[in-house]
Every structure is written in structure tokens, then in C-alpha cells.
Design an enzyme around this catalytic site. Structure first.
Site, PDB file in Angstrom:
ATOM      1  N   ALA A  45       0.862  -1.146   0.216  1.00 18.57           N
ATOM      2  CA  ALA A  45       0.091  -0.102  -0.096  1.00 18.57           C
ATOM      3  C   ALA A  45       0.875   1.323  -0.042  1.00 18.57           C
ATOM      4  O   ALA A  45       2.076   1.190  -0.109  1.00 18.57           O
ATOM      5  CB  ALA A  45      -1.136  -0.024   1.418  1.00 18.57           C
ATOM      6  N   ASN A  46       0.240   2.421   0.080  1.00 22.56           N
ATOM      7  CA  ASN A  46       0.932   3.489   0.255  1.00 22.56           C
ATOM      8  C   ASN A  46       0.365   4.486   1.158  1.00 22.56           C
ATOM      9  O   ASN A  46      -0.753   4.068   1.870  1.00 22.56           O
ATOM     10  CB  ASN A  46       1.322   4.367  -1.107  1.00 22.56           C
ATOM     11  CG  ASN A  46      -0.171   4.737  -1.669  1.00 22.56           C
ATOM     12  OD1 ASN A  46      -0.775   5.479  -1.103  1.00 22.56           O
ATOM     13  ND2 ASN A  46      -0.455   3.915  -2.773  1.00 22.56           N
ATOM     14  N   ARG A  47       0.733   5.559   1.597  1.00 17.36           N
ATOM     15  CA  ARG A  47       0.361   6.591   2.744  1.00 17.36           C
ATOM     16  C   ARG A  47      -0.706   7.447   2.468  1.00 17.36           C
ATOM     17  O   ARG A  47      -1.221   8.180   3.299  1.00 17.36           O
ATOM     18  CB  ARG A  47       1.492   7.448   3.471  1.00 17.36           C
ATOM     19  CG  ARG A  47       2.519   6.581   3.834  1.00 17.36           C
ATOM     20  CD  ARG A  47       3.694   7.416   4.361  1.00 17.36           C
ATOM     21  NE  ARG A  47       4.930   6.891   4.564  1.00 17.36           N
ATOM     22  CZ  ARG A  47       5.292   5.906   5.478  1.00 17.36           C
ATOM     23  NH1 ARG A  47       4.466   5.578   6.277  1.00 17.36           N
ATOM     24  NH2 ARG A  47       6.500   5.354   5.398  1.00 17.36           N
TER      25      ARG A  47
END
Ligand code: CTP
Length: 213
Positions: free
Chosen positions: A20-22
Site C-alpha cells: 500500500a502507500n500512505r
């Protein structure tokens, strides 16, 4: 009719793990709500996020992966006069998705990644002259040059540039600091603001450009 993509994507490794990412989805949600409050009907396609709109003009469609986001964008894009691609789509996904949880064994685990479809690039190719397409560029260096290249490579009308170098801006914050670049490469820089205020600047720019053309 407008379309907005927002949030991160989750790319599964096995039933309990993902890449995932932020991204929080806050910027895209604020843009969808600003468009809706000005009378647009908005299809908001959002990756995993706790955000939920209550605006009656917004059809919120929750997705997990880049492929699911692509499927939904594919469905709604041709009927959208304005499309804003603010999602932080994962560029890559695990080549193999394990059906059972992977148990630990070796000291190192290499996960081979395969490229995801670039949703914005594909829609940029399909864009007709009655459609207005806005992309985002999140850069860490050579920000303006990279953003200008993306306007051309993805056939955009506007690009919203934000930099991880700016304090209080981008992922997770309630504030953001943007520059808006049009296809003639005119640049307008904005101060650090609440994302709801940034959304007003973005939508005002879209309105300015779409009422000109
Ligand atoms: N985007 C998309 N689908 C992808 C990747 C990106 O729709 N698979 C969209 C994003 O929503 C954003 C824009 O493309 O509007 C820019 O994405 P970014 O990841 O910054 O740029 P890339 O073109 O992927 O290039 P790079 O990662 O090399 O910066």
C-alpha cells in the site's frame, strides 16, 4: 457529470498482507465534495479509506486494488465531462497472489512485482474534446519538469503538483500545498492550506478553464 479517483490502492500478497502507500483519500474526497457542492453529480472511486461522504450528489464506490479501480473508471469515464485523478494508485502489484498465508521460512523473501495499468494514461488516450482531465503529480525532485512531462505523456488539461518536500503537505495531513500547471505550462502556486480550501482552488481552476473552452 464528474469522476474523481482518490485514496491508495491495496495490492494483495496473500490473504493477510498487501502493498500500500500512505494516501488517506482526504484530498480526493475534498475535491469530490467541492464539485458536488457546486452542483455536479460525482462518481467517487476511492481505494481503502475510512472516509465516507454523506453528500447526496456523490456516488461513492469503494475499491481495493488498482485493477478494481480501473474497472470502475472504465465504466464511468466516457460519461464524465470532468475527471480528476487524485488516487495514489500502486504502480506495481505482486506477480503472484498466494491463496494461503505465506509462512516464514527463509531469511529473505523476494516478491516479484508486475506493472499495474496506468489508469490515467489509458483515459488520457480515450479523452474526447468535450472531456477535461486533471491529473496529480507527487514528486520528490525536479518537481515542475516532471509534472510538465506528465501533462504531455498522459494528455492532461491540468496537473496538480504537490511535493513531499513541503512541510504539512501531501499524504496523511489535513493540509496541502499545490501548484496548478495547465497545458500551456502556465504555473500558479498556492500557499499551504486546509485540503478543503485546496479543493476550492482546484475546482475554481477547472471551472475557469472549462468555461473558456
Ligand atoms: N495514476 C493512475 N494509475 C496508475 C498510476 C498513476 O491513474 N497506475 C495517476 C494518478 O492518479 C495521478 C497520476 O497518474 O493522477 C500521476 O501518478 P504518479 O504515480 O505520480 O506518476 P507516474 O506516471 O506513475 O510516474 P512516476 O511514478 O514515475 O512518477
Amino acid at each position: 457529470n464528474c469522476l474523481v479517483t482518490a485514496g491508495p490502492t491495496h495490492e494483495n500478497i496473500d490473504p493477510v498482507r498487501y502493498i500500500a502507500n500512505r494516501s488517506s483519500g482526504k484530498m480526493g474526497m475534498a475535491i469530490a465534495e467541492e464539485l458536488a457542492s457546486r452542483g455536479a453529480i460525482v462518481n467517487l472511486i476511492i481505494g481503502p479509506s475510512t472516509l465516507k461522504t454523506i453528500h447526496s450528489n456523490i456516488n461513492q464506490i469503494n475499491v481495493n486494488t488498482a485493477e478494481e479501480m480501473f474497472q470502475q473508471v472504465d465504466k464511468y469515464f466516457s460519461d464524465s465531462e470532468i475527471s480528476v485523478f487524485s488516487a495514489a494508485v500502486s504502480d506495481y502489484k505482486p506477480k503472484e497472489v498466494f491463496s494461503e498465508k505465506v509462512k516464514k521460512s527463509e531469511n529473505n523473501w523476494n516478491i516479484e512485482l508486475a506493472k499495474n495499468k496506468d489508469i490515467l494514461l489509458e483515459m488520457g488516450v480515450r479523452k474526447t474534446k468535450n472531456q477535461f482531465v486533471v491529473g496529480f503529480a507527487l514528486e520528490t525532485e525536479n518537481e515542475v519538469e516532471n509534472a510538465k512531462k506528465k501533462i504531455l505523456s498522459k494528455n492532461l488539461d491540468l496537473i496538480i503538483l504537490n511535493s513531499t518536500k513541503d512541510k504539512g503537505a501531501t499524504f496523511g495531513y489535513d493540509t496541502n500545498k499545490i501548484s496548478i500547471i495547465d497545458k500551456d505550462f502556465n504555473i500558479k502556486q498556492f500557499q499551504l492550506k486546509e485540503k478543503t480550501e485546496v479543493a476550492k482552488d482546484i475546482v475554481s481552476s477547472i471551472v475557469k478553464f472549462t468555461s473558456k473552452s
